[in-house]
Write an enzyme that holds these catalytic residues in place. Structure first.
Site, PDB file in Angstrom:
ATOM      1  N   HIS A  13       0.808  -1.204  -0.191  1.00 10.76           N
ATOM      2  CA  HIS A  13      -0.086  -0.037   0.009  1.00 10.76           C
ATOM      3  C   HIS A  13       0.746   1.351   0.115  1.00 10.76           C
ATOM      4  CE1 HIS A  13      -3.613   2.360   1.669  1.00 10.76           C
ATOM      5  NE2 HIS A  13      -2.669   3.316   1.440  1.00 10.76           N
ATOM      6  N   HIS A  15       1.451   5.379  -1.946  1.00 13.09           N
ATOM      7  CA  HIS A  15       0.999   6.475  -2.802  1.00 13.09           C
ATOM      8  C   HIS A  15       2.224   7.025  -3.389  1.00 13.09           C
ATOM      9  CE1 HIS A  15      -2.935   6.722  -1.021  1.00 13.09           C
ATOM     10  NE2 HIS A  15      -2.081   6.396   0.272  1.00 13.09           N
ATOM     11  N   LYS A  99      -9.645  -0.644  -5.236  1.00  8.15           N
ATOM     12  CA  LYS A  99      -9.777   0.165  -3.987  1.00  8.15           C
ATOM     13  C   LYS A  99     -10.892   1.065  -3.719  1.00  8.15           C
ATOM     14  CE  LYS A  99      -7.859   2.111  -0.452  1.00  8.15           C
ATOM     15  NZ  LYS A  99      -6.817   2.641   0.143  1.00  8.15           N
ATOM     16  N   HIS A 136     -10.450   1.338   2.668  1.00  5.30           N
ATOM     17  CA  HIS A 136      -9.835   2.373   3.676  1.00  5.30           C
ATOM     18  C   HIS A 136     -11.338   2.190   4.530  1.00  5.30           C
ATOM     19  CE1 HIS A 136      -8.242   6.193   5.025  1.00  5.30           C
ATOM     20  NE2 HIS A 136      -9.505   6.142   5.465  1.00  5.30           N
ATOM     21  N   HIS A 174      -3.997  -0.236   6.342  1.00  5.42           N
ATOM     22  CA  HIS A 174      -3.681   0.405   7.046  1.00  5.42           C
ATOM     23  C   HIS A 174      -4.486   0.375   8.728  1.00  5.42           C
ATOM     24  CE1 HIS A 174      -6.275   3.286   5.347  1.00  5.42           C
ATOM     25  NE2 HIS A 174      -5.286   3.616   4.353  1.00  5.42           N
ATOM     26  N   ASP A 249       1.825   2.879   3.322  1.00  9.31           N
ATOM     27  CA  ASP A 249       0.936   3.966   3.309  1.00  9.31           C
ATOM     28  C   ASP A 249       1.899   5.471   3.281  1.00  9.31           C
ATOM     29  OD1 ASP A 249      -1.480   5.634   2.927  1.00  9.31           O
ATOM     30  OD2 ASP A 249      -2.034   5.340   4.673  1.00  9.31           O
TER      31      ASP A 249
HETATM   32  C1  NCD Z   1      -3.197   9.346   2.196  1.00  3.86           C
HETATM   33  C2  NCD Z   1      -2.678  10.362   0.972  1.00  3.86           C
HETATM   34  O1  NCD Z   1      -2.362  11.567   1.056  1.00  3.86           O
HETATM   35  O2  NCD Z   1      -3.094  10.063  -0.223  1.00  3.86           O
HETATM   36  N1  NCD Z   1      -3.210   9.999   3.130  1.00  3.86           N
HETATM   37  C3  NCD Z   1      -2.993   9.462   4.425  1.00  3.86           C
HETATM   38  O3  NCD Z   1      -2.993  10.179   5.365  1.00  3.86           O
HETATM   39  N2  NCD Z   1      -2.679   7.997   4.601  1.00  3.86           N
HETATM   40  C4  NCD Z   1      -4.528   8.720   1.662  1.00  3.86           C
HETATM   41  C5  NCD Z   1      -4.802   7.501   2.376  1.00  3.86           C
HETATM   42  O4  NCD Z   1      -4.281   6.341   2.251  1.00  3.86           O
HETATM   43  O5  NCD Z   1      -5.819   7.578   3.326  1.00  3.86           O
HETATM   44 ZN    ZN Z   2      -2.964   5.382   1.875  1.00  2.22          ZN
END
Ligand code: NCD
Ligand code: ZN
Length: 342
Positions: A13, A15, A99, A136, A174, A249
């Site tokens: 997971h 970003h 997702k 989520h 998460h 995450d």
């Molecule tokens: C994530 C993001 O910034 O894309 N932010 C976070 O606090 N984890 C989005 C997410 O996974 O909830």
């Molecule tokens: Zn995330």
């Protein structure tokens, strides 16, 4: 012990963003991990195979020279997502998973799902195809306290969903609470419910957001919880149990977007991800379980072979940079005791 070597892990997971920010952050994920489940919450979100393919190509092109890192793409579910699109993307192998963001639960989730009833045919499709639904897991009801949103989600949404689709395979993303750990364990026999655990949720509790003042760099979603929850997460991750696996995450935002009157949620851990996890496992006296959590359990859940090469972490003191290309990493300016060996 001065170094540890184990099967190359996967980040289930993460970003990695797009554009210039991706060029900055992607190499950090690519150097430590063999594969990663790429979150689709871009603007606009990744909702079609065409977008996913283009995003995948851009990620591959941003890898450092010689890297074998493989991005695994996900489809962002919306109220009006095309069933055909998801089906063909899965058959073609473009989408590794779908997702589900409840609308407005987190960063870039305003196109998320407002009513999961509408997705019944989609869940049935995933169930038939054996593809994971990544969730989520927080309710967005404004009357529910922000610290309770995950545990309320279990009762209101997750439990009923798993009952209605008895073969559906789900990753509870998460997780941050004892309740989530217990719930995942209660489904251990079926092997169809997994959970990712971040390093930061095992290293901070909610006090970290208020230590001597407001600390926006410790704000993420789901928000960090009480100390007893942090301990439950460490216990789950270091148990070696197959349902729990690594998902950083890592969620980079420019410093200006974090240090603002309305700061974004997200903690950037990719540049020091394995070092952070090693610290957690070492403190728990469970370094021998790190390989299960980081390199085996997630691969097994996603029905992928384990990576063939290994990584090494060495005991070495180093200082985390204050910022990297305008983004402040977790532990900025602080000393780390493990270091990933290139
Ligand atoms: C994530 C993001 O910034 O894309 N932010 C976070 O606090 N984890 C989005 C997410 O996974 O909830
Ligand atoms: Zn995330």
């Amino acid at each position: 012990m001065t170094s540890i070597t184990f099967i190359r892990p996967d980040d289930l997971h993460v970003h990695v963003r797009d554009g210039a920010l991706m060029q900055s952050v992607l190499p950090y994920t690519a150097r430590q991990f063999g594969r990663a489940i790429i979150m689709p919450n871009l603007r606009p979100p990744v909702t079609t195979t065409e977008k996913a393919q283009a995003y995948r190509d851009a990620i591959l092109a941003a890898r450092p020279k010689g890297s074998n890192f493989q991005p695994l793409m996900t489809c962002y579910l919306t109220d009006d997502i095309s069933l055909n699109e998801v089906a063909s993307g899965m058959v073609d192998g473009v989408f590794a998973a779908a997702k589900l963001y409840p609308a407005n639960a987190t960063t870039n989730s305003d196109s998320g799902v407002t009513d999961i009833e509408k997705l019944t045919p989609l869940f049935a499709l995933l169930e038939r195809q054996g593809k994971p639904l990544l969730i989520h897991g927080e309710v967005t009801d404004s009357t529910v306290d922000v610290f309770d949103r995950e545990s309320v989600f279990i009762d209101r949404v997750l439990e009923p969903l798993l009952s209605r689709f008895p073969e559906l395979r789900v990753v509870f993303e998460h997780i941050t609470t004892q309740e989530a750990v217990d719930f995942v364990r209660s489904h251990a026999k079926s092997g169809r419910l997994g959970a990712t655990i971040t390093a930061h949720h095992m290293l901070i509790n909610r006090n970290a957001m208020f230590q001597g003042g407001l600390r926006p760099h410790h704000y993420c979603l789901p928000v960090a919880k009480r100390e007893r929850h942090r301990q439950a997460l460490v216990q789950a991750a270091t148990s070696g149990e197959p349902a729990f696996f690594l998902g950083t995450d890592s969620a980079p935002h420019p410093i200006s977007a974090k240090e603002s009157a309305c700061g974004c949620a997200g903690i950037y851990t990719a540049p020091l991800a394995l070092e952070l996890y090693a610290e957690v496992f070492e403190e728990a006296g469970a370094l021998d379980k790190l390989e299960n959590f980081a390199s085996r359990n997630g691969a097994a859940f996603y029905r992928m072979p384990e990576n063939k090469d290994v990584v090494t972490l060495e005991q070495e003191m180093w200082t985390v940079p204050e910022q990297i290309d305008g983004v402040a990493p977790f532990r900025a300016g602080q000393t780390m005791r493990w270091r990933f060996k290139e």
